[in-house]
Design a protein around this motif. Sequence first.
Motif, PDB file in Angstrom:
ATOM      1  N   LEU A  31       0.716  -1.392  -0.185  1.00 48.34           N
ATOM      2  CA  LEU A  31       0.035  -0.331   0.087  1.00 48.34           C
ATOM      3  C   LEU A  31       1.175   1.086  -0.092  1.00 48.34           C
ATOM      4  N   TYR A  32       0.760   1.953  -1.198  1.00 48.84           N
ATOM      5  CA  TYR A  32       1.242   3.333  -1.141  1.00 48.84           C
ATOM      6  C   TYR A  32       0.405   4.471  -1.614  1.00 48.84           C
ATOM      7  N   SER A  33       1.601   5.511  -0.538  1.00 49.85           N
ATOM      8  CA  SER A  33       1.180   6.765  -0.099  1.00 49.85           C
ATOM      9  C   SER A  33       1.372   7.826  -0.807  1.00 49.85           C
ATOM     10  N   LEU A  34       0.836   9.154  -1.406  1.00 50.94           N
ATOM     11  CA  LEU A  34       1.610   9.514  -2.047  1.00 50.94           C
ATOM     12  C   LEU A  34       1.106  11.175  -1.163  1.00 50.94           C
ATOM     13  N   ASP A  35       1.388  12.284  -1.114  1.00 51.25           N
ATOM     14  CA  ASP A  35       0.705  13.699  -0.873  1.00 51.25           C
ATOM     15  C   ASP A  35       0.571  14.575  -1.581  1.00 51.25           C
ATOM     16  N   TYR A  36      -0.295  14.936  -2.137  1.00 44.05           N
ATOM     17  CA  TYR A  36      -0.510  15.642  -3.055  1.00 44.05           C
ATOM     18  C   TYR A  36      -1.050  16.809  -3.275  1.00 44.05           C
ATOM     19  N   GLN A  37      -1.521  18.262  -3.804  1.00 47.11           N
ATOM     20  CA  GLN A  37      -2.430  18.988  -3.483  1.00 47.11           C
ATOM     21  C   GLN A  37      -2.867  19.039  -4.689  1.00 47.11           C
ATOM     22  N   ARG A  38      -4.908  19.248  -4.783  1.00 49.49           N
ATOM     23  CA  ARG A  38      -5.537  19.458  -5.125  1.00 49.49           C
ATOM     24  C   ARG A  38      -6.181  20.547  -5.746  1.00 49.49           C
ATOM     25  N   ILE A  68      -0.710  -1.732  -4.895  1.00 53.00           N
ATOM     26  CA  ILE A  68       0.402  -1.923  -6.107  1.00 53.00           C
ATOM     27  C   ILE A  68       1.379  -2.823  -5.765  1.00 53.00           C
ATOM     28  N   LYS A  69       1.807  -3.663  -6.672  1.00 50.77           N
ATOM     29  CA  LYS A  69       2.112  -4.951  -7.022  1.00 50.77           C
ATOM     30  C   LYS A  69       3.639  -4.787  -6.950  1.00 50.77           C
ATOM     31  N   ASP A  70       4.081  -5.528  -6.322  1.00 53.85           N
ATOM     32  CA  ASP A  70       5.763  -5.012  -5.607  1.00 53.85           C
ATOM     33  C   ASP A  70       6.690  -4.391  -6.666  1.00 53.85           C
ATOM     34  N   VAL A  71       6.879  -3.053  -6.250  1.00 54.97           N
ATOM     35  CA  VAL A  71       7.507  -1.708  -7.141  1.00 54.97           C
ATOM     36  C   VAL A  71       8.697  -1.102  -6.241  1.00 54.97           C
ATOM     37  N   SER A  72       9.471  -0.690  -7.153  1.00 52.64           N
ATOM     38  CA  SER A  72      10.299   0.221  -6.548  1.00 52.64           C
ATOM     39  C   SER A  72       9.485   1.393  -5.716  1.00 52.64           C
ATOM     40  N   GLU A  75      10.142   4.783  -6.799  1.00 52.27           N
ATOM     41  CA  GLU A  75       9.351   6.107  -7.781  1.00 52.27           C
ATOM     42  C   GLU A  75       8.992   5.593  -8.880  1.00 52.27           C
ATOM     43  N   ASP A  76       8.661   3.215  -8.993  1.00 50.44           N
ATOM     44  CA  ASP A  76       8.083   3.778 -10.215  1.00 50.44           C
ATOM     45  C   ASP A  76       6.858   3.731  -9.377  1.00 50.44           C
ATOM     46  N   ALA A  77       6.563   3.085  -8.097  1.00 51.17           N
ATOM     47  CA  ALA A  77       4.740   3.581  -7.722  1.00 51.17           C
ATOM     48  C   ALA A  77       4.258   4.972  -7.900  1.00 51.17           C
ATOM     49  N   TYR A  78       5.397   6.144  -7.290  1.00 50.13           N
ATOM     50  CA  TYR A  78       5.479   7.502  -7.569  1.00 50.13           C
ATOM     51  C   TYR A  78       5.029   7.710  -8.997  1.00 50.13           C
ATOM     52  N   LYS A  79       5.562   6.656 -10.069  1.00 46.79           N
ATOM     53  CA  LYS A  79       5.331   7.455 -11.387  1.00 46.79           C
ATOM     54  C   LYS A  79       3.671   7.009 -12.549  1.00 46.79           C
ATOM     55  N   LYS A  80       3.587   5.693 -11.572  1.00 48.44           N
ATOM     56  CA  LYS A  80       2.342   4.780 -11.390  1.00 48.44           C
ATOM     57  C   LYS A  80       1.121   5.913 -10.494  1.00 48.44           C
ATOM     58  N   MET A  81       0.912   5.833  -9.342  1.00 47.74           N
ATOM     59  CA  MET A  81       0.158   6.960  -8.856  1.00 47.74           C
ATOM     60  C   MET A  81       0.522   8.896  -9.509  1.00 47.74           C
ATOM     61  N   SER A 121      11.416   9.982  -0.122  1.00 48.05           N
ATOM     62  CA  SER A 121      10.688  11.209   0.978  1.00 48.05           C
ATOM     63  C   SER A 121       9.360  10.766   0.956  1.00 48.05           C
ATOM     64  N   LEU A 122       9.025  11.339  -0.014  1.00 46.74           N
ATOM     65  CA  LEU A 122       7.494  11.809  -0.165  1.00 46.74           C
ATOM     66  C   LEU A 122       6.618  10.560  -0.620  1.00 46.74           C
ATOM     67  N   VAL A 123       6.636   9.279  -0.996  1.00 42.79           N
ATOM     68  CA  VAL A 123       6.034   8.301  -1.543  1.00 42.79           C
ATOM     69  C   VAL A 123       6.354   6.898  -0.245  1.00 42.79           C
ATOM     70  N   THR A 124       5.596   6.776   0.661  1.00 37.88           N
ATOM     71  CA  THR A 124       5.507   5.833   1.594  1.00 37.88           C
ATOM     72  C   THR A 124       4.677   4.013   1.234  1.00 37.88           C
ATOM     73  N   SER A 125       5.620   3.013   1.798  1.00 37.85           N
ATOM     74  CA  SER A 125       4.941   2.375   1.233  1.00 37.85           C
ATOM     75  C   SER A 125       4.793   0.950   2.845  1.00 37.85           C
ATOM     76  N   GLU A 126       3.576  -0.279   2.773  1.00 45.82           N
ATOM     77  CA  GLU A 126       3.919  -0.761   3.773  1.00 45.82           C
ATOM     78  C   GLU A 126       3.183  -1.847   3.169  1.00 45.82           C
ATOM     79  N   PRO A 127       3.844  -3.013   3.923  1.00 49.89           N
ATOM     80  CA  PRO A 127       2.228  -4.306   3.485  1.00 49.89           C
ATOM     81  C   PRO A 127       1.519  -4.797   3.602  1.00 49.89           C
ATOM     82  N   VAL A 128       0.537  -5.102   2.278  1.00 46.30           N
ATOM     83  CA  VAL A 128      -0.683  -5.525   1.898  1.00 46.30           C
ATOM     84  C   VAL A 128      -0.985  -6.462   3.057  1.00 46.30           C
TER      85      VAL A 128
END
Length: 175
Positions: free
Chosen positions: A113-120, A135-139, A141-147, A166-173
């Motif tokens: 489970l990846y998290s990304l902080d952004y603004q709208r 997301i299936k196990d990725v780096s 940076e790859d998670a950031y690109k997908k999100m 430091s912008l993207v965090t992850s934890e196993p599901v």
Amino acid sequence: MAFYVRYFDAEALLPKEEDIIPFIASLNMLSPKEMNVLGSYMGKLKSGTNRIFLDKSKKKYILAIGTDKTDIADFQKNAKKEARPNNPRQVKPAIRENESVIDTAKLNEGWYLYSLDYQRFEEGIYLPYTFKAKIKDVSLEDAYKKMSQYLMQKHQDSLIPDFRPSLVTSEPVTE
């Protein structure tokens, strides 16, 4: 045929369809327009569950169930006993002896489970949001690109900062 009628917390078992309008009117909760909508349903109710929708969004309705019961306690006792098992979403299939329980830990293996902080941009200002994605196990940076790609397609007015670890965090599901 009798009708069990419920509107919010008010309920009654009425002996005839014609008794529905006086019962609902006695609650003093409907506007004249809603009472007209209720009146348009009279004569069209049938045995079983009838939902009388009072608004276009179908969020406000009166429940009228046609039944042969004459006592509300008897109706409620039978309704609870009969209604539950017939709902396929609530019935859990029995596990046969030769079947095994699915191991959810194995199903989720390799997923994070990846998290990304952004603004709208909303109402003239940028508001902070956190986007979470499984997301299936990725780096990172790859998670950031997908999100970020997803967010830009979904919300073109998003303000997504440039990548840094430091912008993207992850934890196993786990579940």
